[in-house]
Design a protein around this motif. Structure first.
Motif, PDB file in Angstrom:
ATOM      1  N   THR A  63       0.831  -1.203   0.000  1.00 43.64           N
ATOM      2  CA  THR A  63       0.000   0.000   0.000  1.00 43.64           C
ATOM      3  C   THR A  63       0.867   1.255   0.000  1.00 43.64           C
ATOM      4  O   THR A  63       0.600   2.218  -0.732  1.00 43.64           O
ATOM      5  CB  THR A  63      -0.923   0.012   1.226  1.00 43.64           C
ATOM      6  OG1 THR A  63      -1.749  -1.147   1.196  1.00 43.64           O
ATOM      7  CG2 THR A  63      -1.808   1.255   1.208  1.00 43.64           C
ATOM      8  N   THR A  66       2.439   1.666  -3.368  1.00 38.64           N
ATOM      9  CA  THR A  66       1.424   2.074  -4.349  1.00 38.64           C
ATOM     10  C   THR A  66       1.086   3.544  -4.199  1.00 38.64           C
ATOM     11  O   THR A  66       0.989   4.281  -5.185  1.00 38.64           O
ATOM     12  CB  THR A  66       0.152   1.233  -4.181  1.00 38.64           C
ATOM     13  OG1 THR A  66       0.467  -0.144  -4.382  1.00 38.64           O
ATOM     14  CG2 THR A  66      -0.908   1.666  -5.183  1.00 38.64           C
ATOM     15  N   ARG A  67       0.949   4.002  -2.953  1.00 39.14           N
ATOM     16  CA  ARG A  67       0.589   5.402  -2.723  1.00 39.14           C
ATOM     17  C   ARG A  67       1.708   6.331  -3.168  1.00 39.14           C
ATOM     18  O   ARG A  67       1.455   7.415  -3.705  1.00 39.14           O
ATOM     19  CB  ARG A  67       0.246   5.603  -1.255  1.00 39.14           C
ATOM     20  CG  ARG A  67      -1.030   4.903  -0.824  1.00 39.14           C
ATOM     21  CD  ARG A  67      -1.331   5.152   0.635  1.00 39.14           C
ATOM     22  NE  ARG A  67      -1.655   6.552   0.888  1.00 39.14           N
ATOM     23  CZ  ARG A  67      -1.781   7.071   2.102  1.00 39.14           C
ATOM     24  NH1 ARG A  67      -1.580   6.308   3.163  1.00 39.14           N
ATOM     25  NH2 ARG A  67      -2.076   8.337   2.259  1.00 39.14           N
ATOM     26  N   SER A  69       3.855   5.673  -5.563  1.00 42.17           N
ATOM     27  CA  SER A  69       3.804   5.626  -7.023  1.00 42.17           C
ATOM     28  C   SER A  69       2.688   6.515  -7.562  1.00 42.17           C
ATOM     29  O   SER A  69       2.865   7.235  -8.551  1.00 42.17           O
ATOM     30  CB  SER A  69       3.596   4.180  -7.494  1.00 42.17           C
ATOM     31  OG  SER A  69       3.474   4.120  -8.894  1.00 42.17           O
ATOM     32  N   GLU A  70       1.538   6.486  -6.892  1.00 43.11           N
ATOM     33  CA  GLU A  70       0.418   7.338  -7.311  1.00 43.11           C
ATOM     34  C   GLU A  70       0.773   8.811  -7.153  1.00 43.11           C
ATOM     35  O   GLU A  70       0.415   9.643  -7.998  1.00 43.11           O
ATOM     36  CB  GLU A  70      -0.819   6.996  -6.482  1.00 43.11           C
ATOM     37  CG  GLU A  70      -1.417   5.641  -6.803  1.00 43.11           C
ATOM     38  CD  GLU A  70      -2.532   5.268  -5.834  1.00 43.11           C
ATOM     39  OE1 GLU A  70      -2.705   5.990  -4.822  1.00 43.11           O
ATOM     40  OE2 GLU A  70      -3.224   4.258  -6.080  1.00 43.11           O
ATOM     41  N   GLN A  71       1.493   9.133  -6.078  1.00 42.64           N
ATOM     42  CA  GLN A  71       1.853  10.527  -5.828  1.00 42.64           C
ATOM     43  C   GLN A  71       2.846  11.039  -6.874  1.00 42.64           C
ATOM     44  O   GLN A  71       2.708  12.145  -7.388  1.00 42.64           O
ATOM     45  CB  GLN A  71       2.452  10.654  -4.432  1.00 42.64           C
ATOM     46  CG  GLN A  71       2.498  12.073  -3.897  1.00 42.64           C
ATOM     47  CD  GLN A  71       1.126  12.636  -3.623  1.00 42.64           C
ATOM     48  OE1 GLN A  71       0.565  13.311  -4.489  1.00 42.64           O
ATOM     49  NE2 GLN A  71       0.599  12.371  -2.462  1.00 42.64           N
ATOM     50  N   THR A  72       3.848  10.231  -7.205  1.00 45.09           N
ATOM     51  CA  THR A  72       4.820  10.654  -8.219  1.00 45.09           C
ATOM     52  C   THR A  72       4.183  10.712  -9.607  1.00 45.09           C
ATOM     53  O   THR A  72       4.507  11.590 -10.410  1.00 45.09           O
ATOM     54  CB  THR A  72       6.033   9.715  -8.244  1.00 45.09           C
ATOM     55  OG1 THR A  72       5.602   8.365  -8.427  1.00 45.09           O
ATOM     56  CG2 THR A  72       6.820   9.814  -6.952  1.00 45.09           C
ATOM     57  N   THR A  73       3.270   9.792  -9.870  1.00 48.03           N
ATOM     58  CA  THR A  73       2.556   9.831 -11.149  1.00 48.03           C
ATOM     59  C   THR A  73       1.736  11.107 -11.268  1.00 48.03           C
ATOM     60  O   THR A  73       1.663  11.722 -12.331  1.00 48.03           O
ATOM     61  CB  THR A  73       1.638   8.604 -11.294  1.00 48.03           C
ATOM     62  OG1 THR A  73       2.420   7.418 -11.252  1.00 48.03           O
ATOM     63  CG2 THR A  73       0.863   8.654 -12.610  1.00 48.03           C
ATOM     64  N   SER A  74       1.139  11.514 -10.153  1.00 47.54           N
ATOM     65  CA  SER A  74       0.363  12.750 -10.135  1.00 47.54           C
ATOM     66  C   SER A  74       1.250  13.948 -10.464  1.00 47.54           C
ATOM     67  O   SER A  74       0.869  14.824 -11.251  1.00 47.54           O
ATOM     68  CB  SER A  74      -0.297  12.932  -8.767  1.00 47.54           C
ATOM     69  OG  SER A  74      -0.889  14.208  -8.651  1.00 47.54           O
ATOM     70  N   ASN A  77       2.249  14.545 -14.114  1.00 49.51           N
ATOM     71  CA  ASN A  77       1.274  15.255 -14.941  1.00 49.51           C
ATOM     72  C   ASN A  77       1.458  16.747 -14.696  1.00 49.51           C
ATOM     73  O   ASN A  77       0.836  17.330 -13.810  1.00 49.51           O
ATOM     74  CB  ASN A  77      -0.145  14.807 -14.584  1.00 49.51           C
ATOM     75  CG  ASN A  77      -1.192  15.401 -15.513  1.00 49.51           C
ATOM     76  OD1 ASN A  77      -1.034  16.509 -16.033  1.00 49.51           O
ATOM     77  ND2 ASN A  77      -2.272  14.668 -15.733  1.00 49.51           N
ATOM     78  N   HIS A 199      12.389   7.716  -6.966  1.00 49.76           N
ATOM     79  CA  HIS A 199      12.254   6.291  -7.265  1.00 49.76           C
ATOM     80  C   HIS A 199      13.528   5.525  -6.931  1.00 49.76           C
ATOM     81  O   HIS A 199      13.477   4.407  -6.405  1.00 49.76           O
ATOM     82  CB  HIS A 199      11.906   6.104  -8.745  1.00 49.76           C
ATOM     83  CG  HIS A 199      10.571   6.654  -9.116  1.00 49.76           C
ATOM     84  ND1 HIS A 199      10.253   7.078 -10.387  1.00 49.76           N
ATOM     85  CD2 HIS A 199       9.450   6.861  -8.372  1.00 49.76           C
ATOM     86  CE1 HIS A 199       9.017   7.516 -10.404  1.00 49.76           C
ATOM     87  NE2 HIS A 199       8.503   7.404  -9.201  1.00 49.76           N
ATOM     88  N   ASP A 404       4.280  16.354  -0.135  1.00 53.41           N
ATOM     89  CA  ASP A 404       3.550  15.204  -0.668  1.00 53.41           C
ATOM     90  C   ASP A 404       4.376  13.925  -0.599  1.00 53.41           C
ATOM     91  O   ASP A 404       3.864  12.854  -0.263  1.00 53.41           O
ATOM     92  CB  ASP A 404       3.137  15.462  -2.124  1.00 53.41           C
ATOM     93  CG  ASP A 404       1.894  16.325  -2.224  1.00 53.41           C
ATOM     94  OD1 ASP A 404       1.303  16.637  -1.184  1.00 53.41           O
ATOM     95  OD2 ASP A 404       1.525  16.701  -3.357  1.00 53.41           O
TER      96      ASP A 404
END
Length: 420
Positions: A63, A66-67, A69-74, A77, A199, A404
């Protein structure tokens, strides 16, 4: 990869193309006293829950990964991330710099002194790295970007660090220090340096239990000084913003002005907040170089274009003499917009032209000089406002990013501004 000793006290880096990496390997008993004073960055288990079970649970749990990864993906953008930063600035929330804690900061200072002693001081963008083991310290760099092939200085640090970690028997007491003048970028064609480092820090912790520390001097944000969010803010925009009570009235006024592109709502309120925060002093000499400032007065020569050749030469010489006298107006002191305008008016009225220049031409030259001076001050004031807004935006960007990311990486990654 081969590593070479730095062969000169202050290596020359021409257009960032040549690289002269410094590779130093010292045992702690030979290290300077300031580095010998090893401040432990690892708190006790009872204080920060650093026992292995807790660490694994926090950093390796699917978890948590994953979180992150979601934050860096955000943040990858850029369009949405820019909107997020603008909304934060518009809300007038605090965006102070996030500094590294004193113990980590002191380590960076010690390393920086040794790098500077070896290779000389440098203000332009560069990076260096340090791997701190229990018994020795490995320093590598400085490295400079090669923008011709799209390589940033942090790219080289990542490659070097990766090779060091892969080639040795790492242990949990190893620490990686990454220094960069400007904070790692958050926008470019390939993966931004900041996201790459985050990363990699996660990977180095997961595989080698190595902690990473990233320190920088200036907030670069997404594009640094090339950020174009505020490119449309010229002096006419400044006047329009000052005259408008809200965005709706601003749009009505701006639409009536030829060639004025209305700002978006967020940028309008951010700029208005800065302009209402108080008249700030600025320096003309920092933006108007002495060899360039005369370009603002090139229309003055049209006053005597139709004159006979002898008279034209005389007036050209007189004009150059007046420019030399006017250079005193470009002193390094900072003043307000109105003070600069008053400087120009005072000079225009008090300057003594040669008696060979007729009264009519003198009057026209005085009027034209004051007009050109005003246009220059207006232009440079708007440039100053753009720079202030860009600095504020870049600082806010890094502030929000660090907040973040660190909520998921506190056990193995620290990022922050250095206090030199």
């Amino acid at each position: 990869m081969d590593f070479h000793m730095c062969s000169r006290k202050h290596p020359l880096f021409d257009d960032h193309e040549e690289q002269f990496p410094l590779y130093r390997k010292r045992h702690l008993r030979n290290w300077s006293d300031r580095v010998l004073q090893h401040n432990s960055l690892t708190a006790s288990c009872s204080h920060s829950c650093m026992c292995e079970a807790c660490v694994n649970r926090r950093t390796n749990h699917p978890t948590a990964c994953t979180r992150l990864s979601e934050q860096t993906t955000s943040w990858a953008n850029t369009q949405n991330s820019v909107k997020k930063v603008l909304e934060h600035l518009k809300s007038k929330q605090t965006t102070d710099c996030i500094f590294l804690d004193d113990s980590v900061n002191s380590k960076f200072l010690a390393f920086h002194r040794d790098i500077t002693d070896e290779c000389g001081a440098e203000d332009k963008q560069h990076s260096w790295g340090v791997i701190e083991k229990q018994e020795e310290i490995i320093m590598y760099g400085p490295y400079y970007p090669n923008y011709n092939n799209g390589e940033h200085s942090e790219d080289i640090i990542v490659k070097q660090t990766q090779e060091f970690l892969e080639s040795g028997d790492t242990s949990e007491d190893w620490k990686v220090y990454v220094f960069t003048v400007n904070s790692p970028c958050l926008a470019r064609n390939t993966e931004p340096c900041m996201l790459t480092l985050v990363h990699k820090a996660q990977e180095w912790w997961r595989l080698y239990r190595v902690k990473t520390h990233i320190g920088f001097i200036r907030c670069w944000g997404f594009k640094g000084t090339k950020e174009n969010l505020y490119k449309d803010i010229n002096y006419r925009q400044v006047e329009c913003i000052n005259q408008s009570a809200n965005y709706e009235s601003y749009v009505k006024v701006s639409e009536k002005i030829t060639d004025l592109n209305p700002l978006c709502k967020s940028v309008f309120y951010i700029a208005k907040h800065l302009l209402e925060s108080g008249q700030e002093n600025f320096s003309l000499i920092s933006t108007v170089q002495k060899q360039d400032w005369r370009s603002y007065f090139k229309t003055m020569s049209s006053i005597f274009e139709s004159k006979p050749e002898d008279e034209k030469n005389l007036l050209t010489q007189e004009l150059n003499t007046s420019f030399e006298a006017a250079e005193v107006l470009l002193s390094g002191k900072t003043e307000s917009f109105e003070q600069y305008l008053e400087r120009g008016r005072t000079f225009t009225l008090s300057y003594a032209f040669s008696s060979l220049v007729c009264d009519a031409v003198q009057t026209e030259m005085r009027l034209r000089f004051e007009q050109c001076w005003r246009e220059m001050v207006q232009d440079k004031y708007a440039e100053f406002i753009r720079e202030k807004l860009t600095d504020e935006f870049n600082q806010c960007t890094i502030h929000l990013f660090i907040k973040d990311i660190l909520q998921f990486t506190e056990m193995y990654l620290k990022i922050g501004k250095l206090q030199f």
